[in-house]
Design a protein around this motif. Structure first.
Motif: not given
Length: 195
Positions: A35, A37, A47, A72, A74, A81, A83, A149
């Protein structure tokens, strides 16, 4: 027992419980997807890609060519984003950012088999009350934010921070029921078979 209809490529107990509400027969596949980005990747694209990667990873290990559901979720605030927090400092930073304002929770769901894939994205707006540092630290010490998240769980103790939502509650938890049910029906038509 009814025949197996699909696989869930997720170890999340929340997604499992939500998918059970759709009355489909499924088994869980454990997949390992990085995972991470990509540079300049927009949050919605990120996502969507993660849900597709999880579904495809499930297809690769599925013993039968049945649809695999990957999903998923987020949390996004000001285009950033948020995490899963690495420690209390990271959690504190995130929750301070979410305090007394609106953010978005994006959940993507993908169904895939060896020949097809369909993805849907659900975005829900969530508003938080103002949070004190004491509330944030107490929440961290509960253990709940550690693997979430955005550092909170709406269905758990973090629900007390939420003043309102606009969109799908179940998407914030991890699997939007209406949209997933619609996706299952669309995928069934694509495959030309009953799920």
């Amino acid at each position: 027992m009814a025949d197996l209809q699909l696989y869930l490529a997720s170890a999340s107990p929340r997604r499992k419980a939500l998918l059970e509400q759709l009355s489909v027969q499924f088994e869980i596949l454990r997949v390992d997807v990085e995972e991470q980005r990509q540079p300049h990747e927009q949050a919605a694209d990120y996502v969507r890609r993660l849900s597709l990667d999880k579904a495809k990873a499930g297809v690769d290990v599925a013993p039968i060519d049945l649809p695999v559901l990957g999903s998923d979720t987020i949390v996004v605030c000001d285009g950033k984003v948020l995490e899963k927090p690495a420690d209390l400092d990271a959690s504190r930073t995130m929750l301070r950012q979410l305090s007394d304002r609106q953010h978005q929770v994006m959940t993507a769901v993908t169904l895939a088999d060896r020949n097809h894939s369909l993805t849907t994205l659900v975005t829900t707006n969530v508003w938080f009350k103002p949070l004190s540092d004491e509330e944030i630290e107490t929440y961290w010490n509960s253990g709940e934010p550690c693997d979430k998240a955005g550092s909170y769980a709406i269905q758990g103790l973090g629900g007390r921070f939420v003043t309102r939502i606009d969109g799908s509650y179940h998407a914030v938890v991890g699997l939007p029921l209406y949209e997933t049910d619609t996706l299952l029906k669309e995928f069934q038509k694509l495959r030309g078979k009953n799920l």
